[in-house]
Design an enzyme around this catalytic site. Structure first.
Site, PDB file in Angstrom:
ATOM      1  N   LYS A 109       5.227   2.419  -1.694  1.00  0.00           N
ATOM      2  CA  LYS A 109       4.563   2.255  -0.474  1.00  0.00           C
ATOM      3  C   LYS A 109       3.686   3.572   0.042  1.00  0.00           C
ATOM      4  CE  LYS A 109       5.306  -0.492   3.290  1.00  0.00           C
ATOM      5  NZ  LYS A 109       5.621  -1.825   2.907  1.00  0.00           N
TER       6      LYS A 109
HETATM    7  N1  GLU Z   1       3.333  -4.487   3.193  1.00  0.00           N
HETATM    8  C1  GLU Z   1       3.970  -5.679   2.932  1.00  0.00           C
HETATM    9  C2  GLU Z   1       5.433  -5.505   2.644  1.00  0.00           C
HETATM   10  O1  GLU Z   1       6.100  -4.683   3.407  1.00  0.00           O
HETATM   11  C3  GLU Z   1       3.264  -6.378   1.637  1.00  0.00           C
HETATM   12  C4  GLU Z   1       3.352  -5.645   0.384  1.00  0.00           C
HETATM   13  C5  GLU Z   1       2.428  -6.329  -0.676  1.00  0.00           C
HETATM   14  O2  GLU Z   1       2.043  -7.218  -0.696  1.00  0.00           O
HETATM   15  O3  GLU Z   1       2.467  -5.616  -1.824  1.00  0.00           O
HETATM   16  O4  GLU Z   1       6.022  -6.235   2.118  1.00  0.00           O
END
Ligand code: GLU
Length: 419
Positions: A109
């Protein structure tokens, strides 16, 4: 600088969840020690020239929790509260989420501590491009693939793609997902998270023998996840009686017009001032009597303090980490059926996976294929979690974590410790 371990409530919560599941799985002590911490955590300074000519140095992060199953994967968040602990917690949840869905990805993240609603388009672009340049050596289609999260969108993904591609000397579409379709994105990515939440609500309702056409729902958060969830719930005949965003909420026991709400937010930056229903606060929204509650905003909204007053039958976690451990205990006693975040909102990363595959192959799918694949993976994961929760007599969250963590731990045993 906040220390990873001690100062962040989100990180403490993520580690505690992991420890509870690891104990239940009887995981090896060495494996637990390794998975409690991220593989890497980057903190970068992001100097950005603002429109008034001054330079502001934002702080950016990219935390890569674990890549035993494949390249790191996870969104990038722009929000004032972004910090190392929160990003580390979100990265860990991505590892379990990808593993639970059976995707060949690890968890990561990123984020920049900023208020994107107060930056001009030019400032946002400059900040995004500099942040990308700062992390360009640790991302890439085979290394770590960012995507949108709170406060970021398709445009931000294209700026990342362009900056990364400029440095490489050729276009690299697979470096990010959540792109517009014209730029190598996939059909159905924008709607994927909200759609996934609602497929799982339908599975849960079938299990609980609830007639959805007689159900009511409230949705906290009216960004991408919240608004699409509301649309899809309404399509099933569910009455949406409450919605909210960071400016507050609106309530109408007779049902709010979802089309009207969408039209309002397309013309206004927030829900504030919307002409439907009675204004209520975010805290009041969570406690409204309803069958389905979808928290699709910030983390830690449902706590030991308010969980006892929730009146929903199904809690479908569109957001990451909306429910604290104390609240989990109360919800268990109240027999609220929780569809935990790493399952409920996995639709986003599942369709991100489809996008990445399409980019690597330069071969694009139809919307029918995307939706079919999304439903297949989510339905399978839901039943695996439900079966394990019944077998082990646990709640859905613990069962979901156990499945996600078990796959990662098993891959670690196969690969062994290097050197
Ligand atoms: N931000 C989204 C999540 O928390 C999507 C992550 C992604 O598509 O890589 O799952």
């Amino acid at each position: 600088m906040a220390s990873l371990e001690s100062d962040s409530p989100a990180y403490t919560m993520a580690v505690r969840q992991f420890e509870i599941a690891a104990k239940r799985l009887d995981l090896d002590r060495d494996v637990i020690a390794r998975l409690r911490k991220p593989d890497r955590a980057y903190i970068v300074s992001v100097p950005t020239r603002l429109d008034d000519g001054t330079v502001h140095v934002f702080t950016g992060y990219r935390v890569q929790h674990n890549d035993i199953l494949g390249p790191f994967k996870g969104g990038i968040r722009y929000h004032p509260d972004v910090n190392l602990g929160e990003v580390s917690a979100l990265a860990m949840w991505m590892t379990w989420k990808c593993s639970l869905a059976g995707l060949p990805f690890g968890g990561a993240k990123g984020g920049v501590a900023c208020d994107p609603t107060r930056l001009s388009r030019q400032e946002l672009q400059a900040m995004t491009r500099r942040y990308t340049a700062e992390i360009r050596n640790i991302i890439g289609p085979e290394v770590d693939v960012p995507a949108p999260d709170m406060g970021t969108n398709e445009q931000v993904m294209v700026w990342i793609l362009d900056t990364y591609s400029q440095h490489r000397g050729h276009v690299v579409p697979g470096v990010v997902t959540g792109k517009p379709v014209e730029m190598g994105g996939t059909v159905g990515r924008r709607e994927a998270t909200g759609r996934g939440v609602v497929y799982l609500v339908a599975e849960a309702a079938e299990h609980l023998k609830l007639d959805l056409s007689r159900c009511t729902a409230t949705v906290q958060g009216f960004g991408n996840v919240g608004s699409v969830s509301a649309v899809e719930l309404a399509k099933l005949g569910i009455k949406i009686i409450g919605v909210s965003d960071r400016t507050g909420g609106f309530y109408d026991p007779k049902g709010l017009p979802v089309d009207g709400l969408l039209q309002y937010v397309s013309q206004n930056p927030e829900l504030a001032g919307c002409p439907y229903g009675e204004p209520i606060s975010n805290a009041e929204l969570l406690e409204l009597p309803c069958d389905i509650l979808v928290p699709a905003a910030l983390g830690m909204q449902i706590t030991g303090e308010n969980a006892g007053r929730l009146k929903c039958r199904i809690l479908a976690e569109g957001a990451n980490g909306p429910t604290t451990l104390e609240a989990d205990e109360i919800l268990r006693q109240k027999q609220v059926f929780v569809i935990p975040d790493i399952l409920a909102n996995a639709g986003g990363v599942i369709v991100s996976y489809f996008e990445w595959v399409q980019d690597l192959q330069n071969l694009f799918w139809s919307e029918t294929e995307v939706i079919r694949g999304l439903k297949r993976i989510l339905t399978k994961a839901f039943h695996e979690v439900l079966d394990l929760s019944q077998k082990e007599k646990t709640d859905m969250r613990l069962a979901a974590l156990m499945i996600g963590i078990r796959r990662v731990a098993s891959a670690m045993h196969w690969r062994g410790l290097y050197p």
